[in-house]
Write an enzyme that holds these catalytic residues in place. Sequence first.
Site, PDB file in Angstrom:
ATOM      1  N   HIS A 125      90.849   4.526 -31.778  1.00  0.00           N
ATOM      2  CA  HIS A 125      91.938   3.891 -32.540  1.00  0.00           C
ATOM      3  C   HIS A 125      93.251   4.452 -31.983  1.00  0.00           C
ATOM      4  O   HIS A 125      93.939   5.216 -32.649  1.00  0.00           O
ATOM      5  CB  HIS A 125      91.831   4.232 -34.020  1.00  0.00           C
ATOM      6  N   GLU A 187      86.793  -4.692 -32.265  1.00  0.00           N
ATOM      7  CA  GLU A 187      87.181  -5.762 -33.213  1.00  0.00           C
ATOM      8  C   GLU A 187      88.317  -6.605 -32.644  1.00  0.00           C
ATOM      9  O   GLU A 187      89.266  -6.963 -33.339  1.00  0.00           O
ATOM     10  CB  GLU A 187      87.540  -5.147 -34.575  1.00  0.00           C
ATOM     11  N   GLU A 295      79.152  -1.454 -35.453  1.00  0.00           N
ATOM     12  CA  GLU A 295      79.635  -0.882 -36.725  1.00  0.00           C
ATOM     13  C   GLU A 295      79.124  -1.776 -37.832  1.00  0.00           C
ATOM     14  O   GLU A 295      79.157  -2.992 -37.696  1.00  0.00           O
ATOM     15  CB  GLU A 295      81.157  -0.976 -36.827  1.00  0.00           C
TER      16      GLU A 295
HETATM   17  C1  BMA Z   1      88.488   2.844 -41.101  1.00  0.00           C
HETATM   18  C2  BMA Z   1      88.521   3.755 -42.299  1.00  0.00           C
HETATM   19  C3  BMA Z   1      89.706   4.675 -42.151  1.00  0.00           C
HETATM   20  C4  BMA Z   1      89.620   5.400 -40.801  1.00  0.00           C
HETATM   21  C5  BMA Z   1      89.427   4.433 -39.655  1.00  0.00           C
HETATM   22  C6  BMA Z   1      89.232   5.115 -38.315  1.00  0.00           C
HETATM   23  O1  BMA Z   1      87.478   1.897 -41.201  1.00  0.00           O
HETATM   24  O2  BMA Z   1      87.328   4.517 -42.339  1.00  0.00           O
HETATM   25  O3  BMA Z   1      89.707   5.612 -43.219  1.00  0.00           O
HETATM   26  O4  BMA Z   1      90.788   6.157 -40.585  1.00  0.00           O
HETATM   27  O5  BMA Z   1      88.332   3.609 -39.926  1.00  0.00           O
HETATM   28  O6  BMA Z   1      88.104   5.936 -38.303  1.00  0.00           O
END
Ligand code: BMA
Length: 374
Positions: A125, A187, A295
Amino acid sequence: MKRILVSCFLIGLCYSFTDLYGQDCSDKQATPETRALYRNLFHLIGKNVLFGHQDDPCYGVQWQYIPGRSDIRDITGSYPAIYGYDLGRIELGWMYNLDSVPFDKMKLFIREAYDRGGVITLSWHLNNPLTGGTAWDNKPGVVASILPGGPKNELYNTWLDRLASFLGSLKGKNGESIPIVLRLFHELNGGWFWWGKDQCSPDELKQLWRYSIHYLRDEKKLHNLLFAFNTDKFYSGKEYMERYPGDELIDILGFDIYQKDEIRENKAFIQFFNTELSLIDSIAQAHRKIPALTEFGFNLVPDSSWWTNVFYPTIASHQIVYALAWRNAGKKKDGSVEFYVPYPGAVSASDFKKMSESGNILFETGIKSKNIYR
Ligand code: BMA
């Protein structure tokens, strides 16, 4: 005539060799362990599903960083077969990721899981390099800005350098690089990340994929990577492939799905999930790639028989080789609660155990004997 017969024999041999060993991974210079991982996963298609969990040894709903602990192990007696971690903030040189997981601990957990024969998959991310915001700062124009010629290309390279240095530092006991399933730009057909579908054109995203893989493989000489391409919910093969960078770069084809919103009811979820699984089976087969559920989750798993009534029966007739449940964050800073696999006392705990003891789902105890790196 003799020459023709010899040629036919050699071609036949080549085909049976391919059948026997499956296709090779996309990086022709991949390390022996990485190649073995690809080949072994390929051979599990239609036979087994590795069960995975994000941040599994880091924390659970009721604990944090207790050596050896895992919510999955608390319920089933075994660690998962595949572990997910996220590298968000590595690009900034931080010591811990966006969910406060220290990178040094992550490294240790990766090494321990590898030693136990488990598989590692990493997502990223990464922040928005144009605005300095988070991955969710979904402004347009960011992808173009980091491609060659763009004002943020140099910055992006330094981010890839930091990513590469972490990936290159993951070593097994004989100094070999630990194979990693790297899930970049996940995604990508959703609109919530800066690399999402409303923020860049298919061509820009393909260029970004190619640029990033080339940088990691050829500039940074990382040959321990299998690349996973993955969308969020998708409705057709055409939509799935719209931003696909090419067979020569990708190893694993996956998608993410959560039981919520318009597919919150079991019936709607099963129907949708089943359709997507069928699509991914056929896309992966046509491209000779490995299908996966990169996921998934039903937050809080409020249905006490969800695992054996909904999840398992739906995946059982399909070909995904792994399924990664998202993280058991528990209560988060914003007050919301998040967990996707049960912990002791959770309503679906006994059902999860039941699923783990039946069928073809593999946890660590099941994957060990597969010698996935050999
Ligand atoms: C998302 C949540 C957030 C998290 C992000 C990255 O789906 O779980 O709380 O910061 O993923 O792991």
